[in-house]
Design a protein around this motif. Sequence first.
Motif, PDB file in Angstrom:
ATOM      1  N   GLY A 109      17.424 -20.782  33.358  1.00  0.00           N
ATOM      2  CA  GLY A 109      18.086 -21.174  32.120  1.00  0.00           C
ATOM      3  C   GLY A 109      17.284 -22.130  31.265  1.00  0.00           C
ATOM      4  O   GLY A 109      17.835 -22.840  30.428  1.00  0.00           O
ATOM      5  N   GLN A 110      15.949 -22.126  31.434  1.00  0.00           N
ATOM      6  CA  GLN A 110      15.102 -23.089  30.734  1.00  0.00           C
ATOM      7  C   GLN A 110      14.380 -22.503  29.528  1.00  0.00           C
ATOM      8  O   GLN A 110      13.496 -23.141  28.964  1.00  0.00           O
ATOM      9  CB  GLN A 110      14.074 -23.667  31.715  1.00  0.00           C
ATOM     10  CG  GLN A 110      14.721 -24.439  32.867  1.00  0.00           C
ATOM     11  CD  GLN A 110      13.739 -24.750  33.983  1.00  0.00           C
ATOM     12  OE1 GLN A 110      12.598 -24.307  33.970  1.00  0.00           O
ATOM     13  NE2 GLN A 110      14.202 -25.500  34.977  1.00  0.00           N
ATOM     14  N   ALA A 111      14.721 -21.283  29.118  1.00  0.00           N
ATOM     15  CA  ALA A 111      14.067 -20.667  27.964  1.00  0.00           C
ATOM     16  C   ALA A 111      14.999 -19.685  27.271  1.00  0.00           C
ATOM     17  O   ALA A 111      15.864 -19.064  27.906  1.00  0.00           O
ATOM     18  CB  ALA A 111      12.785 -19.955  28.389  1.00  0.00           C
ATOM     19  N   VAL A 112      14.804 -19.561  25.964  1.00  0.00           N
ATOM     20  CA  VAL A 112      15.600 -18.614  25.162  1.00  0.00           C
ATOM     21  C   VAL A 112      14.989 -17.222  25.239  1.00  0.00           C
ATOM     22  O   VAL A 112      15.693 -16.227  25.372  1.00  0.00           O
ATOM     23  CB  VAL A 112      15.657 -19.068  23.684  1.00  0.00           C
ATOM     24  CG1 VAL A 112      16.524 -18.105  22.876  1.00  0.00           C
ATOM     25  CG2 VAL A 112      16.185 -20.487  23.587  1.00  0.00           C
ATOM     26  N   PHE A 113      13.652 -17.153  25.154  1.00  0.00           N
ATOM     27  CA  PHE A 113      12.939 -15.877  25.162  1.00  0.00           C
ATOM     28  C   PHE A 113      11.863 -15.888  26.249  1.00  0.00           C
ATOM     29  O   PHE A 113      11.331 -16.943  26.609  1.00  0.00           O
ATOM     30  CB  PHE A 113      12.256 -15.623  23.815  1.00  0.00           C
ATOM     31  CG  PHE A 113      13.189 -15.506  22.643  1.00  0.00           C
ATOM     32  CD1 PHE A 113      13.921 -14.346  22.431  1.00  0.00           C
ATOM     33  CD2 PHE A 113      13.321 -16.561  21.740  1.00  0.00           C
ATOM     34  CE1 PHE A 113      14.773 -14.241  21.340  1.00  0.00           C
ATOM     35  CE2 PHE A 113      14.171 -16.463  20.653  1.00  0.00           C
ATOM     36  CZ  PHE A 113      14.903 -15.288  20.447  1.00  0.00           C
ATOM     37  N   TRP A 148      13.905  -7.783  35.538  1.00  0.00           N
ATOM     38  CA  TRP A 148      15.295  -7.447  35.215  1.00  0.00           C
ATOM     39  C   TRP A 148      16.235  -7.618  36.414  1.00  0.00           C
ATOM     40  O   TRP A 148      17.277  -8.270  36.307  1.00  0.00           O
ATOM     41  CB  TRP A 148      15.381  -6.011  34.689  1.00  0.00           C
ATOM     42  CG  TRP A 148      16.776  -5.523  34.458  1.00  0.00           C
ATOM     43  CD1 TRP A 148      17.521  -4.726  35.281  1.00  0.00           C
ATOM     44  CD2 TRP A 148      17.623  -5.817  33.339  1.00  0.00           C
ATOM     45  NE1 TRP A 148      18.772  -4.489  34.735  1.00  0.00           N
ATOM     46  CE2 TRP A 148      18.849  -5.150  33.545  1.00  0.00           C
ATOM     47  CE3 TRP A 148      17.457  -6.561  32.174  1.00  0.00           C
ATOM     48  CZ2 TRP A 148      19.906  -5.211  32.635  1.00  0.00           C
ATOM     49  CZ3 TRP A 148      18.511  -6.624  31.264  1.00  0.00           C
ATOM     50  CH2 TRP A 148      19.719  -5.960  31.501  1.00  0.00           C
ATOM     51  N   ALA A 149      15.885  -7.006  37.543  1.00  0.00           N
ATOM     52  CA  ALA A 149      16.755  -7.071  38.723  1.00  0.00           C
ATOM     53  C   ALA A 149      16.944  -8.505  39.195  1.00  0.00           C
ATOM     54  O   ALA A 149      18.053  -8.904  39.591  1.00  0.00           O
ATOM     55  CB  ALA A 149      16.178  -6.208  39.843  1.00  0.00           C
ATOM     56  N   LEU A 150      15.898  -9.308  39.156  1.00  0.00           N
ATOM     57  CA  LEU A 150      15.979 -10.693  39.611  1.00  0.00           C
ATOM     58  C   LEU A 150      16.811 -11.550  38.664  1.00  0.00           C
ATOM     59  O   LEU A 150      17.597 -12.393  39.092  1.00  0.00           O
ATOM     60  CB  LEU A 150      14.571 -11.270  39.727  1.00  0.00           C
ATOM     61  CG  LEU A 150      13.697 -10.617  40.809  1.00  0.00           C
ATOM     62  CD1 LEU A 150      12.230 -10.871  40.527  1.00  0.00           C
ATOM     63  CD2 LEU A 150      14.072 -11.131  42.180  1.00  0.00           C
ATOM     64  N   LEU A 151      16.648 -11.326  37.367  1.00  0.00           N
ATOM     65  CA  LEU A 151      17.392 -12.118  36.387  1.00  0.00           C
ATOM     66  C   LEU A 151      18.889 -11.851  36.460  1.00  0.00           C
ATOM     67  O   LEU A 151      19.697 -12.710  36.100  1.00  0.00           O
ATOM     68  CB  LEU A 151      16.897 -11.802  34.970  1.00  0.00           C
ATOM     69  CG  LEU A 151      15.434 -12.149  34.657  1.00  0.00           C
ATOM     70  CD1 LEU A 151      15.079 -11.688  33.250  1.00  0.00           C
ATOM     71  CD2 LEU A 151      15.195 -13.647  34.795  1.00  0.00           C
ATOM     72  N   ASN A 152      19.257 -10.665  36.928  1.00  0.00           N
ATOM     73  CA  ASN A 152      20.668 -10.301  36.978  1.00  0.00           C
ATOM     74  C   ASN A 152      21.270 -10.370  38.375  1.00  0.00           C
ATOM     75  O   ASN A 152      22.350  -9.838  38.616  1.00  0.00           O
ATOM     76  CB  ASN A 152      20.852  -8.904  36.375  1.00  0.00           C
ATOM     77  CG  ASN A 152      20.726  -8.927  34.864  1.00  0.00           C
ATOM     78  OD1 ASN A 152      21.604  -9.421  34.158  1.00  0.00           O
ATOM     79  ND2 ASN A 152      19.615  -8.422  34.353  1.00  0.00           N
ATOM     80  N   ASP A 153      20.576 -11.065  39.271  1.00  0.00           N
ATOM     81  CA  ASP A 153      21.113 -11.292  40.612  1.00  0.00           C
ATOM     82  C   ASP A 153      21.922 -12.590  40.583  1.00  0.00           C
ATOM     83  O   ASP A 153      21.351 -13.681  40.524  1.00  0.00           O
ATOM     84  CB  ASP A 153      19.969 -11.409  41.611  1.00  0.00           C
ATOM     85  CG  ASP A 153      20.444 -11.617  43.039  1.00  0.00           C
ATOM     86  OD1 ASP A 153      21.656 -11.836  43.236  1.00  0.00           O
ATOM     87  OD2 ASP A 153      19.603 -11.579  43.957  1.00  0.00           O
ATOM     88  N   PRO A 154      23.253 -12.506  40.628  1.00  0.00           N
ATOM     89  CA  PRO A 154      24.075 -13.719  40.510  1.00  0.00           C
ATOM     90  C   PRO A 154      23.852 -14.745  41.609  1.00  0.00           C
ATOM     91  O   PRO A 154      24.142 -15.924  41.433  1.00  0.00           O
ATOM     92  CB  PRO A 154      25.508 -13.173  40.549  1.00  0.00           C
ATOM     93  CG  PRO A 154      25.411 -11.830  41.188  1.00  0.00           C
ATOM     94  CD  PRO A 154      24.064 -11.303  40.804  1.00  0.00           C
ATOM     95  N   LYS A 155      23.294 -14.314  42.743  1.00  0.00           N
ATOM     96  CA  LYS A 155      23.036 -15.253  43.833  1.00  0.00           C
ATOM     97  C   LYS A 155      21.798 -16.110  43.562  1.00  0.00           C
ATOM     98  O   LYS A 155      21.674 -17.204  44.104  1.00  0.00           O
ATOM     99  CB  LYS A 155      22.851 -14.484  45.144  1.00  0.00           C
ATOM    100  CG  LYS A 155      24.094 -13.744  45.622  1.00  0.00           C
ATOM    101  CD  LYS A 155      23.807 -12.994  46.912  1.00  0.00           C
ATOM    102  CE  LYS A 155      25.030 -12.226  47.383  1.00  0.00           C
ATOM    103  NZ  LYS A 155      24.750 -11.448  48.622  1.00  0.00           N
ATOM    104  N   GLU A 156      20.901 -15.591  42.742  1.00  0.00           N
ATOM    105  CA  GLU A 156      19.632 -16.273  42.506  1.00  0.00           C
ATOM    106  C   GLU A 156      19.452 -16.781  41.080  1.00  0.00           C
ATOM    107  O   GLU A 156      18.702 -17.735  40.852  1.00  0.00           O
ATOM    108  CB  GLU A 156      18.468 -15.315  42.837  1.00  0.00           C
ATOM    109  CG  GLU A 156      18.480 -14.770  44.251  1.00  0.00           C
ATOM    110  CD  GLU A 156      18.148 -15.819  45.289  1.00  0.00           C
ATOM    111  OE1 GLU A 156      17.480 -16.808  44.925  1.00  0.00           O
ATOM    112  OE2 GLU A 156      18.565 -15.660  46.451  1.00  0.00           O
ATOM    113  N   SER A 157      20.110 -16.136  40.131  1.00  0.00           N
ATOM    114  CA  SER A 157      19.836 -16.403  38.722  1.00  0.00           C
ATOM    115  C   SER A 157      20.971 -17.140  38.016  1.00  0.00           C
ATOM    116  O   SER A 157      22.145 -16.797  38.165  1.00  0.00           O
ATOM    117  CB  SER A 157      19.572 -15.083  37.999  1.00  0.00           C
ATOM    118  OG  SER A 157      19.424 -15.279  36.617  1.00  0.00           O
ATOM    119  N   LYS A 158      20.592 -18.134  37.216  1.00  0.00           N
ATOM    120  CA  LYS A 158      21.569 -18.879  36.417  1.00  0.00           C
ATOM    121  C   LYS A 158      21.919 -18.154  35.121  1.00  0.00           C
ATOM    122  O   LYS A 158      22.830 -18.580  34.406  1.00  0.00           O
ATOM    123  CB  LYS A 158      21.018 -20.269  36.094  1.00  0.00           C
ATOM    124  CG  LYS A 158      20.855 -21.166  37.310  1.00  0.00           C
ATOM    125  CD  LYS A 158      20.342 -22.548  36.920  1.00  0.00           C
ATOM    126  CE  LYS A 158      20.182 -23.446  38.142  1.00  0.00           C
ATOM    127  NZ  LYS A 158      19.671 -24.793  37.780  1.00  0.00           N
TER     128      LYS A 158
END
Length: 416
Positions: free
Chosen positions: A254-258, A266-276
Amino acid sequence: MKKFLLVTLLLVLSVVTFASSRVTITMTAGAVGKELEVLYAQLDVFMKQNPNIKVSVMPMPNSSTERHDLYVTYLASGEKEPTVLMLDVIWPAEFAPYLEDLSDDKDFFELNKFLPGTVKAATVGGKIVAVPWFTDAGMLYYRKDLLEKYGFKNPPKTWDELVTMAKTITAKEKNIQGFVWQGARYEGLVCDFMEYLVSFGGDVLDDNGNVIINSPAAVKALQFMVDMIYTHKISPQAVTTYMEEEARRAFQNGQAVFMRNWPYAWALLNDPKESKVAGKVGVAPLPAGPGGKSAATLGGWMLGINKNATPQEKEAAKKLVKFLTGYDQQLYKAVNAGQNPTMMDVYKDPALKKAAPFMVELYGMFINAVPRPRTAKYSEISDVIQKYVHAALTKQATPQKAIEDMAKELNKVLAK
């Protein structure tokens, strides 16, 4: 008693025979995102289907530049290992002399079903020296929630729009950067630079292989990269040390807009266990430059077979490469590791559309991605580009001076 001894002897002989007929091959692999985890799962399936083949994985550095240098050492020494090499899309021309010619096996690998551009990249001097495994193109990831919060209905279509949006949002949101990308001195920096360069109307070489980098478009492109850090201040100075994973972790936390990155994120960013930021991420083509052109660098990796391997090892390697590049495993890899298929029909599979809709929606972007210079001297060209772009990004040279010196050195490299 005699019968028992005979049965025991037969069992021992069968075990010895199996052990002696079992082939062990080695395969290099990266560990970006879930890449290595997914590969181990695939190899478990392969070895169960082929109990006479054992595959040992040789993990490689995530930096493609460091990986390239290791390959030079392995192959130049004439070693038969590693048996199967994971090759960057721009390496076949350089490593072709050390790779098995697979031209007679093109039907075995069903290469007519692959994206034509990936097969072309695997072909050197009319010979097929590798099989495309997955393809890549640079993309723009963005925070949908933040754009909506500040009244931006769509992701930026131009670089100027990205600057405006990033400035607007970071002025009001605490502890967040505008834009993160790959600015460290390694191959990824060349990929990023190519996207700015082409979108601003420039290029490195023309169709005849002449150096054309010394142009106003190239200076403007590099100046824009520098300005994002020091003038617009939408990218942190630390971006000059970022590779893919550093950028991905910053965005994921959650430290960047773009963020500019490859599809694997994609898969990592949308993993609720790992991604904010799970569920808050959008994907779009990279913004266009002043002339309205958007450019995404062609990436991706292939599988080649070491020419020095034994005939038995080569046959085992071919079975492994066919397995990993087949329809089912390409789909599995795309869904679980977020890496784009090279087989065209996989893009029609509903499972891919569900897991990674952008791969299907941005299909045209992937097949029209911009290649890096195709030449046997690519590694030298890459080193030169890295050196001067990074010098400008770290304020050791002005963009004008960096481009001028880059052109001079590239001419020397190609004149050898």
